[in-house]
Structures are given as structure tokens and as C-alpha cells.
Design an enzyme around this catalytic site. Sequence first.
Site, short mmCIF file in Angstrom:
data_model
loop_
_atom_site.label_atom_id
_atom_site.label_comp_id
_atom_site.label_asym_id
_atom_site.label_seq_id
_atom_site.Cartn_x
_atom_site.Cartn_y
_atom_site.Cartn_z
N ALA A 66 0.79 -1.07 0.02
CA ALA A 66 -0.07 0.11 0.08
C ALA A 66 1.13 1.30 -0.02
O ALA A 66 1.90 1.02 0.40
CB ALA A 66 -0.91 -0.15 1.25
N GLY A 111 0.66 -5.18 0.96
CA GLY A 111 -0.42 -5.13 0.00
C GLY A 111 -0.09 -6.05 -1.32
O GLY A 111 -1.06 -6.34 -1.87
N GLU A 114 -0.48 -9.62 -0.57
CA GLU A 114 -1.90 -9.77 -0.24
C GLU A 114 -2.43 -9.94 -1.73
O GLU A 114 -3.39 -10.81 -1.98
CB GLU A 114 -2.55 -8.75 0.60
CG GLU A 114 -1.93 -8.77 2.13
CD GLU A 114 -2.37 -7.72 2.89
OE1 GLU A 114 -1.99 -6.56 2.36
OE2 GLU A 114 -3.19 -7.75 3.79
N GLU A 134 4.45 -5.18 7.33
CA GLU A 134 3.80 -4.32 7.83
C GLU A 134 4.11 -4.17 9.21
O GLU A 134 4.48 -2.61 9.87
CB GLU A 134 2.45 -4.83 8.11
CG GLU A 134 1.77 -4.58 6.60
CD GLU A 134 1.59 -5.60 5.77
OE1 GLU A 134 2.48 -6.62 6.14
OE2 GLU A 134 1.01 -5.90 4.82
N1 COA Z 1 4.62 3.22 -0.88
C1 COA Z 1 5.03 4.40 -1.11
N2 COA Z 1 6.30 4.69 -1.85
C2 COA Z 1 7.06 3.58 -1.80
C3 COA Z 1 6.69 2.20 -1.41
C4 COA Z 1 5.44 2.26 -0.75
N3 COA Z 1 4.89 1.13 -0.34
N4 COA Z 1 7.66 1.45 -1.54
C5 COA Z 1 8.51 2.09 -2.28
N5 COA Z 1 8.17 3.43 -2.46
C6 COA Z 1 9.02 4.58 -2.96
C7 COA Z 1 10.26 4.88 -2.12
O1 COA Z 1 9.72 6.04 -1.18
C8 COA Z 1 11.25 5.62 -3.25
O2 COA Z 1 10.71 6.69 -3.49
P1 COA Z 1 11.64 8.10 -3.74
O3 COA Z 1 12.54 7.56 -4.95
O4 COA Z 1 10.80 9.14 -4.01
O5 COA Z 1 12.62 7.85 -2.57
C9 COA Z 1 10.90 4.67 -4.39
O6 COA Z 1 9.73 4.14 -4.33
C10 COA Z 1 12.12 3.51 -4.72
O7 COA Z 1 12.19 2.65 -3.55
P2 COA Z 1 13.37 2.41 -2.67
O8 COA Z 1 12.94 2.37 -1.25
O9 COA Z 1 14.27 3.85 -2.91
O10 COA Z 1 13.92 1.36 -3.59
P3 COA Z 1 15.00 0.27 -2.64
O11 COA Z 1 15.45 -0.45 -3.88
O12 COA Z 1 16.08 1.04 -2.05
O13 COA Z 1 14.15 -0.71 -1.57
C11 COA Z 1 11.97 -1.84 -1.01
C12 COA Z 1 12.84 -1.29 -2.16
C13 COA Z 1 10.86 -2.55 -1.79
C14 COA Z 1 12.89 -2.73 -0.14
C15 COA Z 1 11.65 -0.73 -0.18
O14 COA Z 1 11.21 0.51 -1.10
C16 COA Z 1 10.54 -0.74 0.76
O15 COA Z 1 10.83 -1.28 1.74
N6 COA Z 1 9.34 -0.65 0.42
C17 COA Z 1 8.26 -0.40 1.39
C18 COA Z 1 7.59 -1.85 1.55
C19 COA Z 1 6.70 -1.98 2.63
O16 COA Z 1 6.79 -1.84 3.74
N7 COA Z 1 5.44 -2.15 1.82
C20 COA Z 1 4.22 -2.69 3.04
C21 COA Z 1 3.32 -1.11 2.96
S1 COA Z 1 2.00 -1.80 3.89
#
Ligand code: COA
Length: 260
Positions: A66, A111, A114, A134
Site C-alpha cells: 500500500a 499489499g 496480499e 507491515e
Molecule cells: N509506498 C510508497 N512509496 C514507496 C513504497 C510504498 N509502499 N515502496 C517504495 N516506495 C518508493 C520509495 O519511497 C522511493 O521513492 P523516492 O524515489 O521518492 O525516494 C521509491 O519507491 C523507490 O524505493 P526505494 O526504497 O528507494 O527502493 P529500494 O530498492 O532501496 O528498496 C524496497 C525497495 C521495496 C525494499 C523498499 O522500497 C521498501 O521497503 N518499500 C516499502 C515496502 C513496505 O513496507 N510495504 C508494505 C506497505 S504496507
Amino acid sequence: MAFDNLLLERDGATAIVTINRPKVLNALNAQTLDELRRVMLDLKQDDRARVVILTGAGEKSFVAGADINELAVQTPTGGREHALTGQHVLDVIENLGKPVIAAINGYALGGGCELAMACTLRIAADTAKLGQPEISLGIIPGYAGTQRLSRLVGKGKAMELILTGAPISASEAERIGLVNRVVPAADLINDAKQLAAALAKNAPVAMRYIISAINKGLEMPFAEGCVFEATLFGLVASTDDMREGTRAFLEKRKPEFRGS
Ligand code: COA
């Protein structure tokens, strides 16, 4: 139908829906969830689409969860509505009445995991990572992840994945039954299309009843699920496709199912 955050393509009888927000790793904001709901309801009614593939744009991510920008400001009542909306959209996908194949091309987190679990089948690229992180945000899964994950992989593994929040590799996901198969990343879309094309040759009504018998049957006591299965078994006998399938076997030819 026009979408800001989705792409819709056709490959014969397969509809390919791509979640298209690669800059945020295809995170699901409210608008994208609503577009997913609309495209799926449309494909449900569309007899040309016998199978749906769902994937994410870019090479890095299926769906990274999400949209955390929206989660960060949600209120208690808003959070409840958000979870119910997400659950509804995933329910539409799970009960679309035709196979939906998740082609997991990268991160399927929160999400995103999911969403993949609501699909009928899951093929993962060998580079994919799946999980329910989460807990690291101080929240819990809200799109039925606690329910679908424990049904798919069992209570113990679901507890471990959701309580630790640690993502797992595609091969580990295959080992525990979270995905059906793992393929080299470069082959993912073609393999998903091949599987979709094979399924699209099957009788649509029979596929609809199989999906229903398994989904609804799992929510029933065993004996009731068996009665439900028997009813659908009887109903399918009313279709031209049943006559075509059995006749084609006896005539030693390939059946041509029309969906009636
Ligand atoms: N919601 C909003 N933005 C998100 C996102 C999410 N769930 N997941 C990634 N992004 C955004 C990041 O903020 C980043 O934005 P920016 O370029 O403006 O800084 C962009 O996507 C790229 O992500 P980044 O974190 O820089 O990539 P990464 O390769 O270093 O890491 C992940 C990848 C997937 C490990 C990391 O993005 C992450 O942990 N995301 C969240 C996952 C999460 O907790 N999901 C559950 C939500 S309920």
C-alpha cells in the site's frame, strides 16, 4: 476505459493488466486500488477475456505494498475503510470466475503479497521477494493477509512471516507453497502467457465452477463443500461445453469450448 495507473493489453484470449507506478515500485494508492476494481469488474463481464495476467511495471517490483504516503496520515476510521476497500478489491479478483495469474516480477510486499495471494495462480521471477513487512511500520496486514497467508502456507509459517516481517526469496516462497512456480526473470511474462493460453482453451464455465468450488468450499465444513461441489458438477452438465468435451474425447479430436 482509461486509467492513469494501469495498462491493459490483450494477447488473444488473455487480458494483461499492469500496475504502472514504477517510480514508487507500483505501490497501491487509493486511486490505483479503485482502477484495479474497475478493470477487474469490466474483465469479469468480458467474454473475450478468458484468463487475466496481473503484473507490475518495470523490472524491480510487482507491488511494494500500500502507498505509505497515504498510510502515514490515515485516521482510525479511515484506516478501517481503507482495509475494507482493499479487501473488497482483492475479493473481486479472487472470485472473478476466471483464472487470474499473478506474474510476480519483483517485490511483492505487504499489499503486493496480499494482492498476489488473491490471484488464482502465482508465477514468480527468480529475482522476486515476497513478504508482509507491515510490522516494521508498526501496523498489520489489512487486505486479508493474515487470513489468506495462513490458508495458503499454514498457521506456523504465516505467523513467522507476518511477525518477523522478513521477506523471503522466490524459491523459498515456492517451497512453502506461496507461489506455484519460479521461472527465470527473463522468461516470466512469456511463461505466464503460455500458461494463460493453455488455460484459455479450457471450458470457461467449468473453470468458473472450479474456482468457486475451491474458494467457497474452503469456507465450508467438508461435507457441505462436497454437496456444493456435487451441485456444480450437476450444473455443468447443462452446458454445451460438457457435450463438446465428452463428444470430442469419444471422436478422438480436440474440443472447442465456446463458454456456453
Ligand atoms: N509506498 C510508497 N512509496 C514507496 C513504497 C510504498 N509502499 N515502496 C517504495 N516506495 C518508493 C520509495 O519511497 C522511493 O521513492 P523516492 O524515489 O521518492 O525516494 C521509491 O519507491 C523507490 O524505493 P526505494 O526504497 O528507494 O527502493 P529500494 O530498492 O532501496 O528498496 C524496497 C525497495 C521495496 C525494499 C523498499 O522500497 C521498501 O521497503 N518499500 C516499502 C515496502 C513496505 O513496507 N510495504 C508494505 C506497505 S504496507
